[in-house]
Scaffold this active site. Structure first.
Site, mmCIF file in Angstrom:
data_model
loop_
_atom_site.group_PDB
_atom_site.id
_atom_site.type_symbol
_atom_site.label_atom_id
_atom_site.label_comp_id
_atom_site.label_asym_id
_atom_site.label_seq_id
_atom_site.Cartn_x
_atom_site.Cartn_y
_atom_site.Cartn_z
ATOM 1 N N GLY A 186 0.850 -1.196 0.000
ATOM 2 C CA GLY A 186 0.000 0.000 0.000
ATOM 3 C C GLY A 186 0.883 1.242 0.000
ATOM 4 O O GLY A 186 2.078 1.177 -0.296
ATOM 5 N N HIS A 450 2.446 27.742 -21.368
ATOM 6 C CA HIS A 450 3.421 26.933 -22.092
ATOM 7 C C HIS A 450 4.818 27.436 -21.792
ATOM 8 O O HIS A 450 5.025 28.648 -21.757
ATOM 9 C CB HIS A 450 3.163 27.051 -23.606
ATOM 10 C CG HIS A 450 4.175 26.318 -24.419
ATOM 11 N ND1 HIS A 450 4.177 24.940 -24.523
ATOM 12 C CD2 HIS A 450 5.242 26.765 -25.139
ATOM 13 C CE1 HIS A 450 5.189 24.572 -25.290
ATOM 14 N NE2 HIS A 450 5.849 25.648 -25.676
HETATM 15 P P1 NAD Z 1 -3.055 0.438 2.840
HETATM 16 O O1 NAD Z 1 -4.411 0.015 3.206
HETATM 17 O O2 NAD Z 1 -2.862 1.584 1.926
HETATM 18 O O3 NAD Z 1 -2.270 -0.789 2.168
HETATM 19 C C1 NAD Z 1 -2.109 -2.011 2.804
HETATM 20 C C2 NAD Z 1 -1.695 -3.048 1.766
HETATM 21 O O4 NAD Z 1 -1.332 -4.232 2.445
HETATM 22 C C3 NAD Z 1 -2.816 -3.400 0.793
HETATM 23 O O5 NAD Z 1 -2.320 -3.366 -0.513
HETATM 24 C C4 NAD Z 1 -3.204 -4.811 1.225
HETATM 25 O O6 NAD Z 1 -3.669 -5.611 0.170
HETATM 26 C C5 NAD Z 1 -1.893 -5.333 1.771
HETATM 27 N N1 NAD Z 1 -2.020 -6.405 2.760
HETATM 28 C C6 NAD Z 1 -2.912 -6.483 3.785
HETATM 29 N N2 NAD Z 1 -2.686 -7.598 4.499
HETATM 30 C C7 NAD Z 1 -1.632 -8.228 3.924
HETATM 31 C C8 NAD Z 1 -0.931 -9.420 4.218
HETATM 32 N N3 NAD Z 1 -1.259 -10.183 5.242
HETATM 33 N N4 NAD Z 1 0.103 -9.771 3.420
HETATM 34 C C9 NAD Z 1 0.457 -8.995 2.355
HETATM 35 N N5 NAD Z 1 -0.184 -7.850 2.045
HETATM 36 C C10 NAD Z 1 -1.209 -7.472 2.825
HETATM 37 O O7 NAD Z 1 -2.310 0.672 4.234
HETATM 38 P P2 NAD Z 1 -0.928 1.343 4.603
HETATM 39 O O8 NAD Z 1 -0.037 1.426 3.437
HETATM 40 O O9 NAD Z 1 -0.459 0.648 5.829
HETATM 41 O O10 NAD Z 1 -1.365 2.813 4.980
HETATM 42 C C11 NAD Z 1 -2.251 3.063 6.082
HETATM 43 C C12 NAD Z 1 -3.000 4.347 5.911
HETATM 44 O O11 NAD Z 1 -2.127 5.468 5.973
HETATM 45 C C13 NAD Z 1 -3.727 4.401 4.583
HETATM 46 O O12 NAD Z 1 -5.064 4.700 4.852
HETATM 47 C C14 NAD Z 1 -3.083 5.515 3.836
HETATM 48 O O13 NAD Z 1 -4.031 6.279 3.118
HETATM 49 C C15 NAD Z 1 -2.436 6.373 4.927
HETATM 50 N N6 NAD Z 1 -1.216 6.960 4.358
HETATM 51 C C16 NAD Z 1 -1.338 7.906 3.379
HETATM 52 C C17 NAD Z 1 -0.222 8.405 2.766
HETATM 53 C C18 NAD Z 1 -0.369 9.433 1.701
HETATM 54 O O14 NAD Z 1 -1.425 10.021 1.591
HETATM 55 N N7 NAD Z 1 0.654 9.704 0.899
HETATM 56 C C19 NAD Z 1 1.033 7.954 3.121
HETATM 57 C C20 NAD Z 1 1.131 6.971 4.069
HETATM 58 C C21 NAD Z 1 -0.009 6.499 4.695
#
Ligand code: NAD
Ligand code: FAD
Length: 471
Positions: A186, A450
């Site tokens: 993620g 531009h």
């Molecule tokens: P996420 O929900 O974005 O991603 C988690 C990922 O882990 C998903 O792709 C999921 O399929 C995978 N996953 C879940 N269980 C798993 C497993 N057992 N094995 C392998 N893969 C697995 O969560 P995150 O990256 O931890 O982020 C958390 C929150 O923080 C999010 O809501 C995000 O929006 C926020 N955040 C935002 C930003 C930004 O806006 N730039 C930056 C960092 C975090």
């Protein structure tokens, strides 16, 4: 605060949701206090989230670019070296400057900052264990809960923030790990994975699903960004689940297998980043004393005006529904204060942008293609590659594209999806267009300077209702 004083509003949590609500309430003339236990304002975002991660992303990108992308620009550099302590110092300076800035804004807007941990004693009284160790309480006509979120733990793998880390540990390594495994592809996994990969770590991302990016990312963006990140050296194990972990030895061992089952495989790394999502944080708030409950995912249930079933108690930000984003918490904070003071407020949940600050950046707003298909909405898509944009070409920065999705009949913009240089800034124009109900023709008929990257945005709009000029 003395127990005798009654505030118009007390906010538990000084993160983006809490501090913004406090400032807006102060501006509206309310007697307001904000309780925060971490010793600094700004919450997850400023202290251990958005801000420190973006500092590291920016500076690790510069380092990577100086190492790999200067020769063809006519710049010869020698003796490039990483000074990680200095890079961490720059991060800490950004964080402390911003968190101190909020203390100043509290003073300016007459907000009382209570440093301590809040807990409901009754529906109008919050007991506070002050940072000094003393106990006090504060009474309030209205209360906002803005206690945020925490990393979801991975069963069987204990977090020590050294070898097995959440993002808290991954923004603070004191040396570059040789081998790093990221569980979860993620946003956190890809941003923090990028940082350490650029600084020299061998990074492998293990993702359960068939696409990276977490919830909401359009599959075209997910595919494209995975390609760019792979080119930069990150490895991906897709459709793969971690079944077991062991951190008792020198490094960490992980058992993985195909998501739908199959032969197990053991992976080894120096550090493992657990980034499988975050969950609402409402521990120790004393809900048993007031009769509040959370749903099966730990979220506090609210109505459209952010009220719990106890109407003078409202909830905003990560600890309730919706995307866990700082600017979403901010919008809710403003709206919740408006509901309280003026009885109306507004957040357009369809126009909350999302940005992943990798290189190139990935940004989107509105619906993605998969969602529109699921809903049976008839739409037209139009896109434009940065490789055909003059400024991107001049900058030698041509990766990615802009994609519009618009209603097939009315041409109203339904979503915009961008991978490319500065996508995170460009998405603001898309968000404004969406908020104002613009059509792709409205954007296509608007003059864009531009040579700028924003011409790719205009031409993608043109490609949706007619044809682009340069592609
Ligand atoms: P996420 O929900 O974005 O991603 C988690 C990922 O882990 C998903 O792709 C999921 O399929 C995978 N996953 C879940 N269980 C798993 C497993 N057992 N094995 C392998 N893969 C697995 O969560 P995150 O990256 O931890 O982020 C958390 C929150 O923080 C999010 O809501 C995000 O929006 C926020 N955040 C935002 C930003 C930004 O806006 N730039 C930056 C960092 C975090
Ligand atoms: P928080 O910011 O979590 O604040 C809640 C505060 O409440 C905390 O400071 C906590 O100490 C305090 N608290 C909790 N309980 C109590 C209590 N009982 N008494 C007193 N105080 C209490 N979002 C973006 O939009 N863009 C990004 O680039 C981005 N990057 C991120 C990177 C990382 C590594 C992480 C982890 C998150 C990132 N996020 C990003 C998400 C963003 O940080 C959150 O969405 C945002 O902080 C939510 O704000 P909030 O006010 O709801 O909660």
């Amino acid at each position: 605060a003395t127990p005798a004083e009654e505030k118009d509003l007390v906010i538990i949590g000084g993160g983006v949701g809490g501090y913004v609500a406090a400032i807006k309430a102060g501006q509206a003339g309310l007697k307001v206090a904000c309780i925060e236990k971490r010793g600094a304002l700004g919450g997850t975002c400023l202290n251990v989230g958005c801000i420190p991660s973006k500092s590291l992303l920016n500076n690790s990108h510069m380092y990577h670019q100086i190492l790999h992308d200067t020769k063809n620009r006519g710049i010869d550099v020698g003796n490039v070296a990483l000074n990680l302590p200095k890079m961490m110092e720059a991060k800490n300076t950004a964080v402390s400057g911003l968190t101190k800035g909020i203390e100043f804004l509290f003073k300016k807007n007459g907000v009382e900052y209570i440093q301590g941990e809040g807990k409901f004693e009754d529906q109008h009284t919050i007991g506070v264990k002050l940072a000094s160790g003393e106990q006090t309480s504060v009474r309030a006509k209205n209360i906002f809960i803005a206690t945020g979120s925490e990393p979801t733990p991975f069963p069987g793998l204990e977090i020590d923030e050294k070898k097995v880390v959440t993002s808290d540990g991954a923004i603070a390594f004191n040396e570059v790990p040789k081998k790093m495994i990221v569980i979860g592809g993620g946003i956190i996994g890809l941003e923090m994975g990028s940082v350490w990969s650029r600084l020299g770590a061998e990074v492998t991302v293990v993702e359960f699903l068939s696409s990276i990016g977490g919830p909401g990312m359009d599959l075209d963006l997910a595919k494209s960004s995975q390609k760019f990140l792979t080119k930069q050296g990150m490895k991906f194990m897709m459709n793969t689940k971690v079944t077991n972990g062991d951190a008792s030895g020198e490094g960490v061992k992980l058992e993985v297998e195909a998501a739908k089952g199959g032969k197990a495989q053991t992976l080894e790394a120096d550090v493992v980043l657990v980034a499988i999502g975050r969950r609402p944080y409402t521990k120790g708030l004393g809900f048993e004393n007031i009769g509040l409950e959370t749903d099966n995912r730990g979220r506090l249930v609210i109505d459209s005006e952010y009220r719990t079933k106890i109407p003078h108690i409202r909830v905003i930000g990560d600890c309730t529904f919706g995307p866990m984003l700082a600017h979403k918490a901010e919008e809710e904070a403003v709206a919740a204060v408006e509901y309280l003071t003026k009885s109306y407020g507004h957040v357009n949940y369809n126009a909350i942008p999302a940005v992943m600050y990798t290189y190139p950046e990935v940004a989107w707003v509105g619906s993605n293609e998969q969602e529109l298909k699921e809903q049976g909405v008839k739409f037209r898509a139009g896109s434009f590659p940065f490789a055909a944009n003059s400024r991107a070409k001049t900058n030698l920065d041509t990766e990615g594209f802009v994609k519009f999705l618009a209603d097939a009949e009315t041409d109203r913009i339904l979503g915009v999806h961008i991978v490319g240089p500065n996508a995170g800034e460009m998405i603001a124009e898309a968000t404004l267009a969406l908020e104002y109900g613009a059509s792709t023709e409205d954007v296509g008929r608007t003059s864009h300077a531009h040579p700028t990257l924003s011409e790719a945005f205009k031409e993608a709009a043109m490609a949706t209702y007619s044809k682009a000029i340069h592609y």
